[in-house]
Write a protein that holds these residues in place. Structure first.
Motif, PDB file in Angstrom:
ATOM      1  N   TYR A  82     -10.477  -4.735   1.267  1.00 47.69           N
ATOM      2  CA  TYR A  82      -9.876  -3.469   0.852  1.00 47.69           C
ATOM      3  C   TYR A  82     -10.807  -2.441   0.581  1.00 47.69           C
ATOM      4  O   TYR A  82     -12.030  -2.742  -0.040  1.00 47.69           O
ATOM      5  N   ILE A  83     -10.391  -1.301   0.731  1.00 43.92           N
ATOM      6  CA  ILE A  83     -11.080  -0.229   0.212  1.00 43.92           C
ATOM      7  C   ILE A  83      -9.895   0.946  -0.272  1.00 43.92           C
ATOM      8  O   ILE A  83      -8.749   0.837   0.064  1.00 43.92           O
ATOM      9  N   LEU A  84     -10.134   1.747  -1.365  1.00 45.18           N
ATOM     10  CA  LEU A  84      -9.299   2.676  -2.019  1.00 45.18           C
ATOM     11  C   LEU A  84     -10.010   3.926  -2.022  1.00 45.18           C
ATOM     12  O   LEU A  84     -10.952   4.108  -2.671  1.00 45.18           O
ATOM     13  N   ILE A  85      -9.591   4.833  -1.462  1.00 43.44           N
ATOM     14  CA  ILE A  85     -10.116   6.338  -1.666  1.00 43.44           C
ATOM     15  C   ILE A  85      -8.993   6.984  -2.417  1.00 43.44           C
ATOM     16  O   ILE A  85      -7.868   6.878  -2.298  1.00 43.44           O
ATOM     17  N   GLU A  86      -9.897   7.753  -3.191  1.00 43.60           N
ATOM     18  CA  GLU A  86      -9.093   8.789  -4.072  1.00 43.60           C
ATOM     19  C   GLU A  86      -9.555  10.182  -3.911  1.00 43.60           C
ATOM     20  O   GLU A  86     -10.731  10.513  -3.724  1.00 43.60           O
ATOM     21  N   THR A  87      -8.710  11.227  -3.890  1.00 44.55           N
ATOM     22  CA  THR A  87      -8.837  12.298  -3.724  1.00 44.55           C
ATOM     23  C   THR A  87      -8.137  13.179  -5.082  1.00 44.55           C
ATOM     24  O   THR A  87      -6.876  12.927  -5.598  1.00 44.55           O
ATOM     25  N   LEU A  88      -9.074  13.947  -5.899  1.00 50.39           N
ATOM     26  CA  LEU A  88      -8.776  14.603  -7.022  1.00 50.39           C
ATOM     27  C   LEU A  88      -8.705  16.052  -6.501  1.00 50.39           C
ATOM     28  O   LEU A  88      -9.479  16.627  -5.802  1.00 50.39           O
TER      29      LEU A  88
ATOM     30  N   CYS B  71       0.864  -1.213  -0.077  1.00 48.84           N
ATOM     31  CA  CYS B  71      -0.033  -0.144  -0.011  1.00 48.84           C
ATOM     32  C   CYS B  71       0.866   1.324   0.059  1.00 48.84           C
ATOM     33  O   CYS B  71       0.526   2.034  -0.667  1.00 48.84           O
ATOM     34  N   ALA B  72       1.797   1.257   0.886  1.00 48.04           N
ATOM     35  CA  ALA B  72       2.765   2.534   1.014  1.00 48.04           C
ATOM     36  C   ALA B  72       3.314   2.824  -0.493  1.00 48.04           C
ATOM     37  O   ALA B  72       3.494   4.032  -0.959  1.00 48.04           O
TER      38      ALA B  72
ATOM     39  N   LEU C 111      -4.004   8.551  -3.666  1.00 38.55           N
ATOM     40  CA  LEU C 111      -4.839   7.348  -3.345  1.00 38.55           C
ATOM     41  C   LEU C 111      -4.320   7.012  -1.987  1.00 38.55           C
ATOM     42  O   LEU C 111      -3.047   7.043  -1.422  1.00 38.55           O
ATOM     43  N   ARG C 112      -5.166   6.397  -1.062  1.00 38.93           N
ATOM     44  CA  ARG C 112      -5.056   5.662   0.214  1.00 38.93           C
ATOM     45  C   ARG C 112      -5.587   4.277  -0.084  1.00 38.93           C
ATOM     46  O   ARG C 112      -6.769   4.219  -0.182  1.00 38.93           O
TER      47      ARG C 112
END
Length: 170
Positions: free
Chosen positions: A116-122, A28-29, A92-93
Motif C-alpha cells: 500500500y501507499i497513502l498519499i496525503e494532500t493538505l 479505500c473508497a 487522502l488517496r
C-alpha cells in the motif's frame, strides 16, 4: 520451495485474490471519501487492527501507532476522530496493489498480503506527499453471504518518517 498447488487450490486462491481486490477497492473508497464511521464495518467483531513500523514488526514488538483489539475499539476510534478530533482538512488517496494470497486455512480463513501507499494532500501542501508506504498483512473470514470481513489487518509501514498527525486509519 513450496509444493505446487493443485488446480483446485490455485482456483480457490484466484477467486480469493479477486474478492480481496474488490474488498480493498471498497475499503479505500470509504476512507478516501471520509466516511470514517463506515470503516469498522469492514471488520469482524473480534477483529485486530494495528499500524506498526517494519522494525517493530520484524522484532515481534506488538507496539503500534494504532492498536485496536475489537470492532468496538475501531468504532470508538472512528467516532472520536470524526466527532471530537481537530485537525486541518486533508484529502487522502489509498492505493493497494500486488495482492498475494499466502494461504487458505482449514477453517476457510484467507491469509493475504498487499502493498500500500497513502498519499496525503493538505492546504499547505497542495502538491501532495507520500504519507506512508508499506504492506498489509491480512486475515479474512468469508461470511455466510460469501462476502469477506477482516479478522486481522496489520499495516506494516516501511516509511521511516511518519508525519506526526497520523490521525486517520490506513
Amino acid at each position: 520451495m513450496a509444493a505446487k498447488p493443485t488446480s483446485e487450490e490455485a482456483d480457490l486462491r484466484r477467486v480469493a485474490r479477486l474478492d480481496i481486490e474488490e474488498f480493498n477497492a471498497e475499503y479505500c473508497a470509504v476512507l478516501d471519501d471520509g466516511d470514517l464511521e463506515d470503516w469498522p464495518e469492514f471488520f469482524t467483531e473480534d477483529a485486530f487492527y494495528n499500524i506498526t513500523s517494519r522494525e517493530n514488526f520484524d522484532h515481534g514488538r506488538p507496539v503500534g501507532l494504532v492498536y485496536c483489539e475489537s470492532k468496538a475499539m475501531l468504532k470508538d476510534r472512528a467516532l472520536a476522530i470524526s466527532k471530537t478530533s481537530m485537525f486541518g482538512p486533508r484529502y487522502l488517496r489509498h492505493y493497494m496493489t500486488n495482492t498475494r494470497v499466502t494461504g487458505i486455512e482449514a477453517d476457510g480463513t484467507i491469509c493475504a498480503e498487499v502493498n500500500y501507499i497513502l498519499i496525503e494532500t493538505l492546504a499547505e501542501l497542495p502538491e501532495g506527499r507520500l504519507h506512508q508506504a508499506g504492506r498489509m498483512i491480512d486475515r479474512f473470514r468469508r461470511q455466510e453471504d460469501g462476502s469477506l470481513l477482516l479478522s486481522s489487518r496489520i499495516a506494516v509501514y516501511d516509511t521511516l518518517l511518519v508525519p506526526n498527525a497520523l490521525v486517520l486509519p490506513v
